[in-house]
Design a protein around this motif. Structure first.
Motif, PDB file in Angstrom:
ATOM      1  N   MET A   1       0.833  -1.199   0.000  1.00 64.75           N
ATOM      2  CA  MET A   1       0.000   0.000   0.000  1.00 64.75           C
ATOM      3  C   MET A   1       0.868   1.250   0.000  1.00 64.75           C
ATOM      4  N   THR A   2       0.614   2.169  -0.912  1.00 69.83           N
ATOM      5  CA  THR A   2       1.335   3.430  -0.939  1.00 69.83           C
ATOM      6  C   THR A   2       0.632   4.438  -0.047  1.00 69.83           C
ATOM      7  N   LEU A   3       1.316   5.533   0.255  1.00 67.56           N
ATOM      8  CA  LEU A   3       0.727   6.577   1.078  1.00 67.56           C
ATOM      9  C   LEU A   3      -0.483   7.184   0.377  1.00 67.56           C
ATOM     10  N   ASP A   4      -0.413   7.344  -0.923  1.00 66.65           N
ATOM     11  CA  ASP A   4      -1.552   7.888  -1.674  1.00 66.65           C
ATOM     12  C   ASP A   4      -2.761   6.960  -1.574  1.00 66.65           C
ATOM     13  N   ASN A   5      -2.527   5.640  -1.677  1.00 68.99           N
ATOM     14  CA  ASN A   5      -3.616   4.672  -1.525  1.00 68.99           C
ATOM     15  C   ASN A   5      -4.239   4.778  -0.138  1.00 68.99           C
ATOM     16  N   PHE A   6      -3.372   4.922   0.856  1.00 64.67           N
ATOM     17  CA  PHE A   6      -3.800   5.031   2.252  1.00 64.67           C
ATOM     18  C   PHE A   6      -4.730   6.230   2.440  1.00 64.67           C
ATOM     19  N   LEU A   7      -4.338   7.385   1.900  1.00 62.81           N
ATOM     20  CA  LEU A   7      -5.147   8.595   2.053  1.00 62.81           C
ATOM     21  C   LEU A   7      -6.435   8.514   1.240  1.00 62.81           C
ATOM     22  N   GLU A   8      -6.378   7.839   0.104  1.00 65.27           N
ATOM     23  CA  GLU A   8      -7.587   7.657  -0.708  1.00 65.27           C
ATOM     24  C   GLU A   8      -8.606   6.806   0.056  1.00 65.27           C
ATOM     25  N   ILE A   9      -8.111   5.744   0.678  1.00 64.94           N
ATOM     26  CA  ILE A   9      -8.987   4.904   1.505  1.00 64.94           C
ATOM     27  C   ILE A   9      -9.585   5.741   2.638  1.00 64.94           C
ATOM     28  N   GLY A  10      -8.748   6.577   3.260  1.00 63.82           N
ATOM     29  CA  GLY A  10      -9.212   7.418   4.348  1.00 63.82           C
ATOM     30  C   GLY A  10     -10.307   8.370   3.927  1.00 63.82           C
ATOM     31  N   SER A  11     -10.188   8.941   2.731  1.00 66.50           N
ATOM     32  CA  SER A  11     -11.196   9.893   2.262  1.00 66.50           C
ATOM     33  C   SER A  11     -12.554   9.224   2.083  1.00 66.50           C
ATOM     34  N   ILE A  12     -12.556   7.965   1.671  1.00 69.68           N
ATOM     35  CA  ILE A  12     -13.802   7.213   1.481  1.00 69.68           C
ATOM     36  C   ILE A  12     -14.346   6.720   2.819  1.00 69.68           C
ATOM     37  N   TRP A  13     -13.455   6.153   3.626  1.00 70.09           N
ATOM     38  CA  TRP A  13     -13.871   5.507   4.880  1.00 70.09           C
ATOM     39  C   TRP A  13     -14.325   6.516   5.931  1.00 70.09           C
ATOM     40  N   SER A  14     -13.878   7.775   5.819  1.00 73.02           N
ATOM     41  CA  SER A  14     -14.189   8.778   6.840  1.00 73.02           C
ATOM     42  C   SER A  14     -15.683   9.076   6.950  1.00 73.02           C
ATOM     43  N   SER A  15     -16.466   8.715   5.927  1.00 70.20           N
ATOM     44  CA  SER A  15     -17.910   8.953   5.982  1.00 70.20           C
ATOM     45  C   SER A  15     -18.710   7.680   6.248  1.00 70.20           C
ATOM     46  N   SER A  16     -18.014   6.579   6.495  1.00 68.41           N
ATOM     47  CA  SER A  16     -18.707   5.311   6.731  1.00 68.41           C
ATOM     48  C   SER A  16     -19.317   5.269   8.129  1.00 68.41           C
ATOM     49  N   ASN A  17     -20.458   4.628   8.246  1.00 66.07           N
ATOM     50  CA  ASN A  17     -21.144   4.527   9.546  1.00 66.07           C
ATOM     51  C   ASN A  17     -20.302   3.771  10.563  1.00 66.07           C
ATOM     52  N   GLN A  18     -19.597   2.741  10.108  1.00 64.48           N
ATOM     53  CA  GLN A  18     -18.766   1.948  11.023  1.00 64.48           C
ATOM     54  C   GLN A  18     -17.677   2.807  11.651  1.00 64.48           C
ATOM     55  N   PHE A  19     -17.004   3.619  10.823  1.00 65.17           N
ATOM     56  CA  PHE A  19     -15.970   4.502  11.347  1.00 65.17           C
ATOM     57  C   PHE A  19     -16.566   5.560  12.261  1.00 65.17           C
ATOM     58  N   LEU A  20     -17.669   6.167  11.853  1.00 61.96           N
ATOM     59  CA  LEU A  20     -18.265   7.242  12.641  1.00 61.96           C
ATOM     60  C   LEU A  20     -18.716   6.749  14.012  1.00 61.96           C
ATOM     61  N   ARG A  21     -19.148   5.495  14.097  1.00 64.50           N
ATOM     62  CA  ARG A  21     -19.504   4.928  15.407  1.00 64.50           C
ATOM     63  C   ARG A  21     -18.274   4.792  16.289  1.00 64.50           C
ATOM     64  N   LYS A  22     -17.188   4.311  15.707  1.00 62.51           N
ATOM     65  CA  LYS A  22     -15.941   4.185  16.468  1.00 62.51           C
ATOM     66  C   LYS A  22     -15.443   5.561  16.908  1.00 62.51           C
ATOM     67  N   LEU A  23     -15.521   6.525  16.010  1.00 54.96           N
ATOM     68  CA  LEU A  23     -15.074   7.883  16.312  1.00 54.96           C
ATOM     69  C   LEU A  23     -15.865   8.467  17.470  1.00 54.96           C
ATOM     70  N   SER A  24     -17.178   8.277  17.443  1.00 53.07           N
ATOM     71  CA  SER A  24     -18.033   8.790  18.514  1.00 53.07           C
ATOM     72  C   SER A  24     -17.678   8.155  19.851  1.00 53.07           C
ATOM     73  N   LYS A  25     -17.430   6.849  19.846  1.00 45.62           N
ATOM     74  CA  LYS A  25     -17.059   6.144  21.078  1.00 45.62           C
ATOM     75  C   LYS A  25     -15.714   6.636  21.587  1.00 45.62           C
ATOM     76  N   SER A  26     -14.761   6.812  20.689  1.00 45.50           N
ATOM     77  CA  SER A  26     -13.437   7.288  21.086  1.00 45.50           C
ATOM     78  C   SER A  26     -13.532   8.657  21.752  1.00 45.50           C
ATOM     79  N   LYS A  27     -14.283   9.549  21.146  1.00 48.80           N
ATOM     80  CA  LYS A  27     -14.437  10.894  21.695  1.00 48.80           C
ATOM     81  C   LYS A  27     -15.099  10.850  23.070  1.00 48.80           C
ATOM     82  N   GLU A  28     -16.077   9.984  23.217  1.00 46.25           N
ATOM     83  CA  GLU A  28     -16.774   9.836  24.497  1.00 46.25           C
ATOM     84  C   GLU A  28     -15.809   9.379  25.594  1.00 46.25           C
ATOM     85  N   VAL A  29     -14.981   8.378  25.265  1.00 48.32           N
ATOM     86  CA  VAL A  29     -14.022   7.850  26.240  1.00 48.32           C
ATOM     87  C   VAL A  29     -12.954   8.891  26.563  1.00 48.32           C
ATOM     88  N   ILE A  30     -12.445   9.572  25.545  1.00 44.30           N
ATOM     89  CA  ILE A  30     -11.420  10.593  25.757  1.00 44.30           C
ATOM     90  C   ILE A  30     -11.958  11.700  26.662  1.00 44.30           C
TER      91      ILE A  30
END
Length: 262
Positions: A1-30
């Protein structure tokens, strides 16, 4: 995986429900941990996980807590065996998050400790653990944020399942521990990297994805110290020789056995 591939995946995954649930939980715990403990520190290695964790915590402080007055610091330990660019990444993280950096430079050479006749070790024990204990005691820290992810290894998966995202530890000295990224996978880290536009250590742009043995299971070299021996049989020796030839020769002077992995 190249860095460009990594960031491309991030741009797509950042709006996924699975990620957003994890993000919400992380923020709550922090948020919960920041309100419980007034002197936290963020363990910053300069690697992708610890960097995005720092930005995530900074986000919570800025947007989810009114008038946060805790004494929070970034703590980074470096030595003569740190990968080139590590200090610069730590300083950039501090500048962009607004969190003070405490840079702990090892008083001993990590290369010298490679000598088998030296009893005290450097990595996950010995001098490094001494530095953690010194940080906690000197700065009176009562909470440690660590970017451990369960999916990186069986050992970490077992530990996270046993302890959860928050627990107390006596190793190397007593402190409350928080793993905000405990259940994150690589695509979740990519999403945070994209969301916060975080700096990325130059070591990740040097991974040769054509050589699978040159990488971890996720396709990345694991950022640590050049002197680490635990990943030599997974291609780290080849990676260092190819991308950091001067450091490889220095390693070989102190640890000739490294040439057996080439």
């Amino acid at each position: 995986m190249t860095l460009d591939n990594f960031l491309e995946i991030g741009s797509i995954w950042s709006s996924s429900n699975q990620f957003l649930r994890k993000l919400s939980k992380s923020k709550e715990v922090i948020k919960e941990q920041l309100l419980k403990h007034d002197k936290p520190y963020i363990c910053l290695s300069g690697g992708k996980d610890s960097v995005v964790m720092a930005f995530l915590i900074a986000d919570v402080i800025q947007h989810d807590i009114d008038n946060y007055n805790g004494d929070i610091i970034l703590w980074g330990h470096v030595s003569d065996a740190s990968y080139p660019g590590t200090v610069e990444i730590m300083e950039e993280v501090s500048e962009k998050t607004g969190i003070k950096l405490v840079l702990d430079a090892s008083p001993v050479s990590a290369f010298e400790v490679l000598d088998d006749s030296v009893v005290k070790q450097f990595g996950k024990q010995g001098y490094f653990f001494d530095a953690i204990e010194n940080c906690i005691n000197t700065y009176n820290r009562n909470l440690s944020f660590i970017g451990v992810r369960a999916y990186e290894s069986r050992r970490r998966m077992k530990a996270v399942k046993a302890h959860g995202m928050t627990f107390t530890s006596n190793v190397p000295t007593f402190c409350n521990i928080c793993y905000p990224l405990a259940w994150y996978k690589l695509e979740d880290i990519a999403a945070l990297t994209y969301m916060y536009n975080t700096p990325v250590h130059p070591v990740y742009s040097k991974v040769d994805t054509r050589l699978k043995y040159n990488c971890t299971d996720e396709g990345w070299i694991r950022l640590g110290y050049l002197t680490a021996k635990d990943l030599l049989n997974q291609g780290s020796a080849v990676f260092i020789k190819r991308n950091y030839p001067e450091q490889f020769e220095k390693l070989a002077q102190h640890y000739p056995e490294i040439r057996n992995y080439i």
